[in-house]
Design a protein around this motif. Structure first.
Motif, PDB file in Angstrom:
ATOM      1  N   ASP A   1      20.057  -7.340   4.114  1.00  0.00           N
ATOM      2  CA  ASP A   1      19.144  -6.210   3.949  1.00  0.00           C
ATOM      3  C   ASP A   1      17.692  -6.586   3.700  1.00  0.00           C
ATOM      4  N   MET A   2      17.303  -7.819   4.066  1.00  0.00           N
ATOM      5  CA  MET A   2      15.905  -8.209   3.931  1.00  0.00           C
ATOM      6  C   MET A   2      15.002  -7.282   4.734  1.00  0.00           C
ATOM      7  N   ILE A   3      13.867  -6.920   4.157  1.00  0.00           N
ATOM      8  CA  ILE A   3      12.861  -6.116   4.847  1.00  0.00           C
ATOM      9  C   ILE A   3      11.752  -7.062   5.292  1.00  0.00           C
ATOM     10  N   ILE A   4      11.297  -6.908   6.527  1.00  0.00           N
ATOM     11  CA  ILE A   4      10.178  -7.711   7.016  1.00  0.00           C
ATOM     12  C   ILE A   4       9.049  -6.750   7.356  1.00  0.00           C
ATOM     13  N   SER A   5       8.013  -6.764   6.533  1.00  0.00           N
ATOM     14  CA  SER A   5       6.895  -5.828   6.679  1.00  0.00           C
ATOM     15  C   SER A   5       5.609  -6.616   6.895  1.00  0.00           C
ATOM     16  N   GLY A   6       4.984  -6.408   8.053  1.00  0.00           N
ATOM     17  CA  GLY A   6       3.762  -7.143   8.362  1.00  0.00           C
ATOM     18  C   GLY A   6       3.961  -8.639   8.416  1.00  0.00           C
ATOM     19  N   GLY A   7       5.183  -9.070   8.792  1.00  0.00           N
ATOM     20  CA  GLY A   7       5.478 -10.491   8.866  1.00  0.00           C
ATOM     21  C   GLY A   7       5.859 -11.125   7.545  1.00  0.00           C
TER      22      GLY A   7
ATOM     23  N   ASP B   1       8.193   1.203  11.150  1.00  0.00           N
ATOM     24  CA  ASP B   1       6.789   1.541  11.014  1.00  0.00           C
ATOM     25  C   ASP B   1       6.050   0.960  12.222  1.00  0.00           C
ATOM     26  N   GLU B   2       5.300   1.793  12.918  1.00  0.00           N
ATOM     27  CA  GLU B   2       4.645   1.352  14.146  1.00  0.00           C
ATOM     28  C   GLU B   2       3.665   0.214  13.913  1.00  0.00           C
ATOM     29  N   HIS B   3       3.024   0.217  12.747  1.00  0.00           N
ATOM     30  CA  HIS B   3       1.978  -0.776  12.484  1.00  0.00           C
ATOM     31  C   HIS B   3       2.538  -2.051  11.867  1.00  0.00           C
ATOM     32  N   TRP B   4       3.403  -1.924  10.848  1.00  0.00           N
ATOM     33  CA  TRP B   4       3.851  -3.071  10.071  1.00  0.00           C
ATOM     34  C   TRP B   4       5.257  -3.537  10.424  1.00  0.00           C
ATOM     35  N   GLY B   5       5.915  -2.881  11.356  1.00  0.00           N
ATOM     36  CA  GLY B   5       7.282  -3.255  11.695  1.00  0.00           C
ATOM     37  C   GLY B   5       8.278  -2.508  10.838  1.00  0.00           C
ATOM     38  N   GLN B   6       8.170  -2.669   9.515  1.00  0.00           N
ATOM     39  CA  GLN B   6       8.978  -1.917   8.564  1.00  0.00           C
ATOM     40  C   GLN B   6       8.113  -1.501   7.373  1.00  0.00           C
ATOM     41  N   ARG B   7       8.467  -0.347   6.789  1.00  0.00           N
ATOM     42  CA  ARG B   7       7.779   0.161   5.597  1.00  0.00           C
ATOM     43  C   ARG B   7       8.791   0.231   4.460  1.00  0.00           C
ATOM     44  N   VAL B   8       8.379  -0.215   3.290  1.00  0.00           N
ATOM     45  CA  VAL B   8       9.255  -0.258   2.122  1.00  0.00           C
ATOM     46  C   VAL B   8       9.331   1.127   1.480  1.00  0.00           C
ATOM     47  N   VAL B   9      10.551   1.634   1.294  1.00  0.00           N
ATOM     48  CA  VAL B   9      10.745   2.918   0.614  1.00  0.00           C
ATOM     49  C   VAL B   9      11.833   2.752  -0.437  1.00  0.00           C
ATOM     50  N   ALA B  10      11.803   3.599  -1.449  1.00  0.00           N
ATOM     51  CA  ALA B  10      12.751   3.495  -2.559  1.00  0.00           C
ATOM     52  C   ALA B  10      13.434   4.833  -2.816  1.00  0.00           C
ATOM     53  N   TYR B  11      14.736   4.761  -3.044  1.00  0.00           N
ATOM     54  CA  TYR B  11      15.519   5.909  -3.504  1.00  0.00           C
ATOM     55  C   TYR B  11      15.846   5.653  -4.970  1.00  0.00           C
ATOM     56  N   VAL B  12      15.516   6.625  -5.808  1.00  0.00           N
ATOM     57  CA  VAL B  12      15.581   6.421  -7.259  1.00  0.00           C
ATOM     58  C   VAL B  12      16.454   7.484  -7.911  1.00  0.00           C
ATOM     59  N   VAL B  13      17.371   7.022  -8.786  1.00  0.00           N
ATOM     60  CA  VAL B  13      18.140   7.918  -9.655  1.00  0.00           C
ATOM     61  C   VAL B  13      17.501   7.871 -11.032  1.00  0.00           C
ATOM     62  N   PRO B  14      16.901   8.974 -11.495  1.00  0.00           N
ATOM     63  CA  PRO B  14      16.248   8.954 -12.804  1.00  0.00           C
ATOM     64  C   PRO B  14      17.250   8.779 -13.939  1.00  0.00           C
ATOM     65  N   ALA B  15      16.784   8.156 -15.004  1.00  0.00           N
ATOM     66  CA  ALA B  15      17.618   7.999 -16.194  1.00  0.00           C
ATOM     67  C   ALA B  15      17.759   9.327 -16.920  1.00  0.00           C
ATOM     68  N   GLU B  16      18.911   9.532 -17.541  1.00  0.00           N
ATOM     69  CA  GLU B  16      19.117  10.762 -18.305  1.00  0.00           C
ATOM     70  C   GLU B  16      18.180  10.782 -19.505  1.00  0.00           C
ATOM     71  N   GLY B  17      17.599  11.922 -19.730  1.00  0.00           N
ATOM     72  CA  GLY B  17      16.703  12.080 -20.873  1.00  0.00           C
ATOM     73  C   GLY B  17      15.378  11.388 -20.714  1.00  0.00           C
ATOM     74  N   ALA B  18      15.074  10.968 -19.494  1.00  0.00           N
ATOM     75  CA  ALA B  18      13.816  10.244 -19.268  1.00  0.00           C
ATOM     76  C   ALA B  18      12.620  11.181 -19.186  1.00  0.00           C
ATOM     77  N   GLY B  19      12.892  12.482 -19.080  1.00  0.00           N
ATOM     78  CA  GLY B  19      11.779  13.416 -18.969  1.00  0.00           C
ATOM     79  C   GLY B  19      11.204  13.420 -17.574  1.00  0.00           C
TER      80      GLY B  19
END
Length: 568
Positions: free
Chosen positions: A448-454, A482-500
């Motif tokens: 699952d390595m991401i290669i962004s801008g080389g 990503d058309e410019h960088w090849g790949q763009r880094v994105v994150a899916y996040v599960v918030p902690a309970e009670g984190a506000g």
């Protein structure tokens, strides 16, 4: 080994030849031959400063720097780390260390302090050479490491004082004051001795050292000399950072200084400048990532230049689709090449101009001295090298290679060596197909390595940083097209309970300020979710998130950094 007395009548005794190869057939010897036979040829031109070196002058400066390093305690087997962009000081540092039997260790100038500190602990350098623009980050890294400090030399042409906050010397002054007297190497110095150590992202996301002996340096140079082909009348501009295997070795200092060609360093890529330099400095080969070619083509279409000096443009890091290949051949030069490989083994497949456009989108076929195969993939074991995927262009398997351009090792990581080098082959972790003619097509990565801008971005490293935030329970980081960088880094996040309240701006700020995460590795978009997919053993399933992220990007449900998205 049979002695002369034990050899039968007429049997060949390879003793002298073996001794020559092991002790004389070195990269250093090849460079020194050019210092003599091409003494008046231009070896390096630095357009921004107006400096240039003939091979005689380059050899003299390399000797002076080697002498200076020796005066500062560097000897056989010691490491010289240098954090430099594509500048003459990089070439001098890389050539000087082996003159002492030392190991040149170039590192990424975009790393965060914690990443640099990891490398410094791993290789324990005797001297560090650093660009002035990186000096503050290097100072922070040295503070993290603590203990006895290496000698620090700052490259800042024309400067008269070193940067504040860093006890150091100036490169120009070190070079000017050196005697140029280099002690002779011991008689047992071998072409199998490590001469360069490159650092690449590892399974934990932190850089791991890839040792390369002198024989690998020679055979890497030979590979480029064969495939371009490259000769003493050529002059190259490699737009890829030289600390990369593809920068230093693909038409960079390694093959050029071995064959007697000229090098033009470019500190920061600019497409207009690169095209201008082709005519101004008679450049015959340009080398860069596909994103660089895209920008070169757009610039050439806006403002056409005479590119008749070019004998070829070489790209690596990502395949070229048919439309891009045809465009580059029409706009830039008919001779477009594409290489695929790894830090560990350089490039191992090559797509030649004659293969285009028919085989555009593939990574080409095995290089002259290399074996490349696609083996089957199993959930519970690794395939043996002869357990091949069908050569039908459809069955997915792991790409493996066997090459004399690999050192077949990692520094200080025996467990990783065992994982990646098996049965005389390098298991890349790349997933691909191959057809009946041996053309390989890259599909993705097992790890699952991401290669962004080389640049390599390992999800695990970014996830660890995100999960240090008190508001984050869990995260998965993936790359989307990503058309410019090849790949763009994105994150899916599960918030902690009670984190506000938790928003994108807070996470972006957290990543930007984290000492172990380079800025280019931070996510560029987020989505907050209630849960993430896992295997039965609890491992995150990145490919499922990648599929979801690609769909979400198309539907516009990802939130880019710089905007506010709140998850209660």
């Amino acid at each position: 080994m049979p002695t002369r007395e034990r050899l039968g009548h007429g049997m060949y005794d390879a003793t002298r030849y073996r001794d020559y190869v092991e002790h004389q057939f070195t990269y250093r010897a090849g460079f020194q031959r050019n210092v003599r036979r091409f003494a008046s040829h231009i070896a390096m031109v630095d357009p921004p400063t107006g400096r240039q070196w003939t091979y005689r002058q380059l050899g003299a400066d390399v000797a002076r720097l080697a002498s200076a390093l020796h005066d500062r305690g560097v000897g056989r087997g010691d490491r010289v780390v240098f954090q430099l962009p594509n500048v003459p000081e990089f070439a001098l540092s890389w050539l000087a260390a082996p003159e002492l039997g030392a190991i040149a260790a170039p590192i990424n100038y975009r790393l965060a302090p914690g990443e640099i500190a990891h490398i410094l602990r791993d290789c324990e350098p005797g001297v560090v050479v650093v660009d002035a623009a990186c000096s503050a980050v290097m100072a922070e890294a040295l503070d993290m490491v603590g203990g006895s400090r290496p000698r620090v030399i700052v490259a800042d042409p024309g400067a008269t004082r070193t940067p504040d906050g860093l006890e150091a010397e100036l490169f120009d002054q070190v070079l000017a004051s050196a005697s140029g007297e280099v002690p002779p190497l011991p008689a047992d110095v071998s072409t199998y001795d490590e001469t360069t150590r490159l650092y690449t992202s590892g399974t934990t996301g932190m850089p791991k050292g890839v040792p390369l002996p002198s024989l690998v340096e020679v055979l890497s140079a030979h590979d480029v000399i064969m495939h371009f082909p490259l000769g003493p009348t050529d002059r190259t501009l490699n737009m890829t950072p030289w600390f990369h295997r593809g920068g230093l070795y693909s038409g960079g200092p390694n093959p050029c200084f071995y064959v007697g060609a000229g090098v033009v360093p470019m500190k920061a890529f600019n497409p207009a400048t690169a095209l201008d330099w082709v005519g101004e400095h008679q450049i015959t080969f340009l080398i860069g990532a596909p994103t660089s070619l895209q920008m070169l083509a757009a610039e050439q279409e806006r403002t056409p230049r005479d590119l008749s000096h070019l004998r070829g443009i070489v790209t690596m890091g990502a395949p070229l689709d048919r439309a891009a290949a045809v465009r580059y051949q029409e706009v830039l030069t008919p001779r477009i090449f594409n290489g695929y490989g790894t830090t560990e083994a350089f490039w191992n497949t090559f797509l030649r101009p004659e293969d285009l456009p028919a085989h555009a989108g593939t990574a080409g076929r095995a290089c002259t001295d290399d074996d490349v195969a696609v083996v089957k993939m199993y959930d519970d074991r690794r395939a043996e090298p002869d357990d091949l995927a069908v050569q039908d262009g459809t069955e997915h398997g792991e790409i493996i290679m066997r090459s004399p351009k690999s050192g077949f090792a990692y520094a200080n990581l025996p467990d990783v060596e065992e994982e990646r080098f098996w049965g005389g082959w390098l298991y890349t972790g790349d997933v691909g197909t191959w057809d009946e003619d041996g053309f390989v097509t890259i599909v993705g990565r097992k790890d699952d390595m991401i290669i962004s801008g080389g640049e390599n971005v390992h999800p695990v490293q970014v996830e660890e940083v995100l999960e240090e935030h008190p508001g984050v329970r869990e995260s998965v980081v993936v790359g989307i097209p990503d058309e410019h960088w090849g790949q763009r880094v994105v994150a899916y996040v599960v918030p902690a309970e009670g984190a506000g309240e938790l928003d994108v701006a807070a996470l972006d700020k957290h990543c930007r300020s984290h000492p172990r995460l380079a800025a280019f590795k931070r996510p560029r978009a987020y989505r907050f979710v209630d849960e993430l997919p896992h295997t039965a053993t609890g491992k995150k399933i990145h490919y499922q998130v990648t599929e979801q992220a690609t769909q979400d990007a198309q539907e516009g449900t990802l939130t880019p950094t710089g905007t506010t998205d709140t998850h209660e």
